[in-house]
Write a protein that holds these residues in place. Structure first.
Motif, mmCIF file in Angstrom:
data_model
loop_
_atom_site.group_PDB
_atom_site.id
_atom_site.type_symbol
_atom_site.label_atom_id
_atom_site.label_comp_id
_atom_site.label_asym_id
_atom_site.label_seq_id
_atom_site.Cartn_x
_atom_site.Cartn_y
_atom_site.Cartn_z
ATOM 1 N N ASP A 1 0.883 -1.172 0.000
ATOM 2 C CA ASP A 1 0.000 0.000 0.000
ATOM 3 C C ASP A 1 0.922 1.225 0.000
ATOM 4 O O ASP A 1 1.459 1.606 1.043
ATOM 5 C CB ASP A 1 -0.873 -0.071 1.255
ATOM 6 N N THR A 2 1.136 1.823 -1.172
ATOM 7 C CA THR A 2 2.120 2.914 -1.265
ATOM 8 C C THR A 2 1.595 4.201 -0.626
ATOM 9 O O THR A 2 2.375 5.045 -0.191
ATOM 10 C CB THR A 2 2.525 3.203 -2.723
ATOM 11 N N GLY A 3 0.271 4.341 -0.541
ATOM 12 C CA GLY A 3 -0.311 5.508 0.120
ATOM 13 C C GLY A 3 0.139 5.588 1.576
ATOM 14 O O GLY A 3 0.350 6.676 2.123
ATOM 15 N N ILE B 1 -1.894 6.447 10.963
ATOM 16 C CA ILE B 1 -1.832 7.143 9.667
ATOM 17 C C ILE B 1 -3.176 7.235 8.950
ATOM 18 O O ILE B 1 -3.243 7.654 7.804
ATOM 19 C CB ILE B 1 -0.789 6.484 8.719
ATOM 20 N N ARG B 2 -4.262 6.855 9.630
ATOM 21 C CA ARG B 2 -5.569 6.827 8.932
ATOM 22 C C ARG B 2 -6.483 7.981 9.317
ATOM 23 O O ARG B 2 -7.684 7.911 9.046
ATOM 24 C CB ARG B 2 -6.280 5.497 9.187
ATOM 25 N N THR B 3 -5.973 9.026 9.949
ATOM 26 C CA THR B 3 -6.842 10.140 10.345
ATOM 27 C C THR B 3 -7.035 11.087 9.160
ATOM 28 O O THR B 3 -6.188 11.134 8.256
ATOM 29 C CB THR B 3 -6.211 10.939 11.506
ATOM 30 N N ALA C 1 -2.401 15.696 4.810
ATOM 31 C CA ALA C 1 -0.949 15.930 4.805
ATOM 32 C C ALA C 1 -0.265 15.030 3.765
ATOM 33 O O ALA C 1 0.637 15.467 3.045
ATOM 34 C CB ALA C 1 -0.375 15.663 6.196
ATOM 35 N N ALA C 2 -0.726 13.779 3.660
ATOM 36 C CA ALA C 2 -0.131 12.837 2.701
ATOM 37 C C ALA C 2 -0.339 13.329 1.276
ATOM 38 O O ALA C 2 0.567 13.287 0.435
ATOM 39 C CB ALA C 2 -0.756 11.455 2.878
ATOM 40 N N SER C 3 -1.549 13.807 1.009
ATOM 41 C CA SER C 3 -1.862 14.292 -0.330
ATOM 42 C C SER C 3 -0.987 15.499 -0.656
ATOM 43 O O SER C 3 -0.482 15.640 -1.785
ATOM 44 C CB SER C 3 -3.348 14.652 -0.393
ATOM 45 N N VAL D 1 9.990 14.336 -2.489
ATOM 46 C CA VAL D 1 9.308 13.302 -1.701
ATOM 47 C C VAL D 1 8.955 12.134 -2.619
ATOM 48 O O VAL D 1 9.208 10.966 -2.319
ATOM 49 C CB VAL D 1 8.035 13.868 -1.021
ATOM 50 N N ARG D 2 8.398 12.452 -3.793
ATOM 51 C CA ARG D 2 7.989 11.409 -4.730
ATOM 52 C C ARG D 2 9.198 10.579 -5.181
ATOM 53 O O ARG D 2 9.128 9.367 -5.280
ATOM 54 C CB ARG D 2 7.302 12.002 -5.973
ATOM 55 N N LYS D 3 10.313 11.275 -5.415
ATOM 56 C CA LYS D 3 11.518 10.582 -5.872
ATOM 57 C C LYS D 3 11.949 9.524 -4.843
ATOM 58 O O LYS D 3 12.241 8.378 -5.200
ATOM 59 C CB LYS D 3 12.645 11.617 -6.050
ATOM 60 N N GLU E 1 -11.687 17.490 -3.165
ATOM 61 C CA GLU E 1 -10.449 18.251 -2.962
ATOM 62 C C GLU E 1 -9.230 17.368 -3.164
ATOM 63 O O GLU E 1 -8.240 17.757 -3.788
ATOM 64 C CB GLU E 1 -10.417 18.837 -1.537
ATOM 65 N N ARG E 2 -9.296 16.137 -2.619
ATOM 66 C CA ARG E 2 -8.144 15.237 -2.776
ATOM 67 C C ARG E 2 -8.005 14.782 -4.218
ATOM 68 O O ARG E 2 -6.896 14.635 -4.718
ATOM 69 C CB ARG E 2 -8.245 14.060 -1.811
ATOM 70 N N ASP E 3 -9.114 14.584 -4.912
ATOM 71 C CA ASP E 3 -9.052 14.247 -6.346
ATOM 72 C C ASP E 3 -8.302 15.345 -7.090
ATOM 73 O O ASP E 3 -7.423 15.073 -7.906
ATOM 74 C CB ASP E 3 -10.463 14.139 -6.954
#
Ligand code: DC
Length: 223
Positions: free
Chosen positions: A30-32, A86-88, A94-96, A104-106, A175-177
């Protein structure tokens, strides 16, 4: 075997991916959860999430790792097991946000590629088919309407006894989309060679079956 499953928030990627990987007898990454671990670390340490330089700097020496306990992923930040934290909704946001930063992505992409190189794996995320595993054996784009994704999240919250307002949940989903699809680096999109599975009108079992059928069709080893 490498399987890439991408899609927007709330399409059921995590739970569906778990079931598919279990049936196939391979691990699920689960990379998220890794982006969430970065976001959580920044929140805990008071690092301003909107300060790209500060986040990137912390990320440079932050070790995000995973381990598996009876097939279930545990996510680690500098050796600390953060799986339960990490599920709040705060960490989701913050993750998005940290996921929009190139450095960070690299770091996350490199870590994910190293893990996938070691074993058969199913990875779920936003950029797996397009960036992390462009040569994956099977690529799925798992989606559902924003309204249905919000409805599922809303019901999940009510089932857990949390207070939830459908309109607000739908707003957060949209918003996250926008953030995941609108970012400059590796935005969420359907890979050209991915098969789209729309779960708006599918049950959980039907969604899992649909993906297994695609895996079977695309590989000789599908269960
Ligand atoms: O899958 P999730 O909701 O747990 O992911 C949390 C956030 O992490 C998501 O909003 C965007 C980011 N993410 C990403 O940018 N790339 C990935 N491969 C996985 C997640």
């Amino acid at each position: 075997m490498k399987i890439a499953i991408d899609g927007p928030v709330g399409a059921g990627k995590s739970t569906i991916s778990d079931a598919v990987a279990k049936t196939l007898g391979i691990l699920h990454l689960d990379t998220g959860a890794m982006y969430r671990a970065v976001g959580l670390t920044c929140l805990r340490e008071g690092i301003d999430i909107d300060n790209e330089r500060a986040v990137a700097e912390r990320c440079r020496d932050l070790l995000i790792g995973v381990s598996y306990e009876n097939g279930a992923q545990r996510t680690l930040a500098d050796g600390d097991d953060v799986t339960g934290s990490i599920r709040t909704p705060e960490v989701s946001g913050a993750a998005s946000r940290v996921g929009t930063y190139a450095d960070v992505r690299k770091a996350m992409v490199a870590a994910q590629q190293r893990l996938a190189a070691e074993q058969d794996m199913l990875l779920d995320g936003r950029d797996i088919g397009t960036r992390v595993l462009p040569d994956a054996d099977v690529k799925i784009f798992l989606t559902a309407s924003a309204e249905e994704r919000a409805r599922r999240r809303w019901k999940e919250m009510l089932d857990k006894g949390e207070e939830a307002d459908y309109g607000e949940v739908l707003k957060a989903v949209k918003e996250r989309d926008a953030q995941d699809m609108g970012r400059e680096v590796d935005p969420l999109r359907c890979a050209d060679d991915a098969v789209t599975v729309d779960t708006t009108n599918l049950s959980f079992d039907e969604s899992v079956a649909a993906i297994l059928a695609i895996v079977r069709e695309r590989t000789a080893t599908g269960a």
